[in-house]
Write an enzyme that holds these catalytic residues in place. Structure first.
Site, mmCIF file in Angstrom:
data_model
loop_
_atom_site.group_PDB
_atom_site.id
_atom_site.type_symbol
_atom_site.label_atom_id
_atom_site.label_comp_id
_atom_site.label_asym_id
_atom_site.label_seq_id
_atom_site.Cartn_x
_atom_site.Cartn_y
_atom_site.Cartn_z
ATOM 1 N N HIS A 1 1.004 -1.161 -0.198
ATOM 2 C CA HIS A 1 0.027 0.103 0.053
ATOM 3 C C HIS A 1 0.774 1.416 0.023
ATOM 4 C CE1 HIS A 1 -3.841 2.074 1.206
ATOM 5 N NE2 HIS A 1 -2.698 2.970 1.151
ATOM 6 N N HIS B 1 0.858 5.305 -2.122
ATOM 7 C CA HIS B 1 0.566 6.640 -3.031
ATOM 8 C C HIS B 1 1.462 6.920 -3.597
ATOM 9 C CE1 HIS B 1 -3.427 6.594 -0.785
ATOM 10 N NE2 HIS B 1 -2.775 6.066 0.096
ATOM 11 N N GLN C 1 -9.843 9.586 -4.455
ATOM 12 C CA GLN C 1 -9.386 10.467 -3.270
ATOM 13 C C GLN C 1 -10.590 11.370 -2.707
ATOM 14 O OE1 GLN C 1 -6.146 10.609 -0.667
ATOM 15 N NE2 GLN C 1 -8.162 10.984 -0.038
ATOM 16 N N HIS D 1 -9.825 2.185 0.760
ATOM 17 C CA HIS D 1 -9.425 3.017 1.731
ATOM 18 C C HIS D 1 -10.709 2.774 2.832
ATOM 19 C CE1 HIS D 1 -5.809 4.180 -0.054
ATOM 20 N NE2 HIS D 1 -5.479 5.135 0.777
ATOM 21 N N GLU E 1 -10.802 5.173 7.785
ATOM 22 C CA GLU E 1 -9.487 5.578 8.144
ATOM 23 C C GLU E 1 -9.975 6.878 8.898
ATOM 24 O OE1 GLU E 1 -6.753 7.058 5.167
ATOM 25 O OE2 GLU E 1 -5.145 7.106 6.532
ATOM 26 N N ASP F 1 2.356 3.504 2.790
ATOM 27 C CA ASP F 1 1.615 4.260 2.475
ATOM 28 C C ASP F 1 2.013 5.681 1.787
ATOM 29 O OD1 ASP F 1 -1.215 5.087 2.436
ATOM 30 O OD2 ASP F 1 -1.273 5.837 4.625
ATOM 31 N N TRP G 1 0.752 13.870 3.700
ATOM 32 C CA TRP G 1 0.227 13.203 4.988
ATOM 33 C C TRP G 1 1.379 12.969 6.098
ATOM 34 C CZ3 TRP G 1 -1.592 12.415 -0.117
ATOM 35 C CH2 TRP G 1 -2.994 12.850 -0.329
#
Ligand code: 17E
Ligand code: FE2
Length: 458
Positions: free
Chosen positions: A101, A103, A196, A254, A257, A353, A359
């Site tokens: 996982h 991005h 997203q 997702h 979360e 991630d 983030w």
């Protein structure tokens, strides 16, 4: 079909082995000598006995011979020559890491156009919303390739990346589809069409996601907890399962979360997976609200999860920092129930991630950092539990990605993808975040890293 072709490949491999054994000194492309083979077969199994491999097992020395991009022989003191010989110096040799996982579209953008001051998921989504207006194909490809090279230097050869497809021109998706083909000779990249901003967050988002599947995205993504209403979230899950069935793709959500204990989309995902018999093709990522559910609901939910047999991905580096931001004290950890899912026999893997994005401003793609963080945050400190966290960045990830078990692992007949890791036991490896000194991809050297040395004053 796949079975037959892999069997005939294995037949020809074993024929070659017999032929090789008949000559005194067979010739290989590559031999790795003095390695300690990490046997992942029982590793991380919550029911394995304490004498099966745990984090303190020190495997015997072995050699590994490679030719025709496959592992042709395994055993101590193998006879034979090769164009290249690698001395593993008594270090561990194992299959490559699996990044289940990440991005890749947003990697290496931290601080652009501004830093995340609150440290929350929601501020991250806002910042990314601004940054993504400036995307170009060249920008996405250069950053994603830099991240893949970082990951591969740490021994990662299989990657599942989410790609934001709630961006009207699908620039990131098209760039990563190109990159997926360019890296194919040395790395296996899967792309998840990930909305997203929510499937129903803007009028065209559902259409864009379907367009992404038509263009070749491998996996259907979703974000039910971020839709405007509970009803939209539930509707999105059903719609995405329909789409996955129509396009014959796996799903990776997702899911929940958020620290909100009322966020209960995991039950919806699990029920759909169970009713459509798609558990092995379904993944619930993050599921951090599971850590905020009370035990009576969590126990009921666990029964459904066991029946549905879906895959889980926890992202401890990111969720230990994103979650609990609204709490004072006691402050929640916001990591899904990794230990309990593992004990229930479900397939849990761990992802990085983010690498330096809106983030999370840190990270270098090293899966041992991820396993190390999971061991701490999930209190997986027992011998079998440490070993399980290693399984979660290797073979469990392979299962999440749907990699054929015949194609993953270090065994005769399998594709020659492997790593040499500076350590003799998993405890060593994780304590020191052992360096991956050699990466072999499809039978070829891909990367080498030297070990640092310390000089002491007399
Ligand atoms: N987007 C999201 O919804 N959640 C995350 N953890 C990241 C991006 C990194
Ligand atoms: Fe994520």
């Amino acid at each position: 079909m796949a079975d037959l072709s892999s069997r005939s490949q294995q037949d020809s491999v074993s024929e070659r082995n017999i032929n090789s054994a008949m000559v005194d000194s067979p010739n290989y492309d590559l031999i790795i000598r003095n390695g300690r083979l990490l046997d992942l077969s029982h590793l991380g199994n919550s029911e394995s006995s304490p004498d099966e491999q745990n984090c303190d097992t020190r495997p015997e020395l072995t050699d590994i011979a490679i030719g025709d991009r496959r592992i042709l022989a395994l055993g101590p003191n193998l006879p034979g020559h090769a164009q290249q010989i690698i001395d593993a110096q008594g270090h561990l040799v194992g299959p490559p890491f699996v990044e289940s996982h990440i991005h890749l579209d947003s990697v290496l953008t931290a601080g652009e156009p501004r830093w995340n001051q609150s440290g929350t998921l929601f501020e991250g989504i806002e910042i990314w919303g601004d940054r993504k207006r400036a995307l170009t194909t060249a920008d996405v490809k250069a950053r994603a390739l830099a991240a893949l090279k970082l990951q591969a230097s740490h021994g990662v050869l299989h990657v599942r990346s989410h790609v934001d497809v709630s961006e009207p021109q699908l620039i990131a998706l098209q760039a990563l589809l190109e990159l997926r083909e360019e890296v194919r000779p040395w790395l296996n990249l899967q792309l998840v069409a990930f909305p997203q901003d929510g499937l129903y967050g803007a009028p065209r988002n559902a259409e864009l996601l379907e367009e992404a599947l038509k263009l070749g995205a491998d996996v259907v993504g979703g974000i039910p907890h971020y839709e405007f209403t509970r009803e939209d979230g539930v509707r999105s899950v059903h719609y995405l399962f329909d789409l996955a069935t129509q396009y014959d793709r796996p799903l990776d959500f997702h899911c929940d979360e958020i620290d909100d204990p009322q966020s209960r989309f995991l039950e919806v995902v699990a029920a759909c997976a169970l009713r459509r018999d798609m558990g092995d093709r379904t993944t619930a990522s993050h599921t951090t609200a599971f850590a905020s559910y009370d035990n009576s609901y969590a126990t009921k939910l666990m029964g459904l999860l066991r029946r549905a047999q879906l895959n889980f991905v926890a992202n401890p580096l990111i969720n230990i920092t994103l979650q609990g931001r609204g709490d004072s004290y006691p402050k929640r950890r916001g990591i899904t129930r990794v230990k309990e899912l593992w004990r229930a026999g479900l397939n849990v893997s761990l992802g990085h991630d983010c690498i330096q994005d809106p983030w999370y401003g840190l990270g270098n793609g090293n899966p041992l950092d991820v396993a190390h963080m999971a061991i701490h945050c999930c209190q997986m400190t027992g011998q079998r539990e440490i070993a399980a966290c290693y399984a979660m960045v290797t073979k469990n990830g392979a299962q999440t990605l749907g990699i054929d078990p015949a194609d993953y692992g270090v065994a005769v007949g399998k594709p020659a993808n492997l790593v040499v890791l500076a350590g003799q036991t998993l405890r060593d490896l994780i304590s020191h975040r052992g360096i991956v000194t050699t990466v072999v991809s499809q039978g070829q050297y891909l990367a080498q890293t030297s070990l640092p040395t310390t000089q002491w004053q007399p």
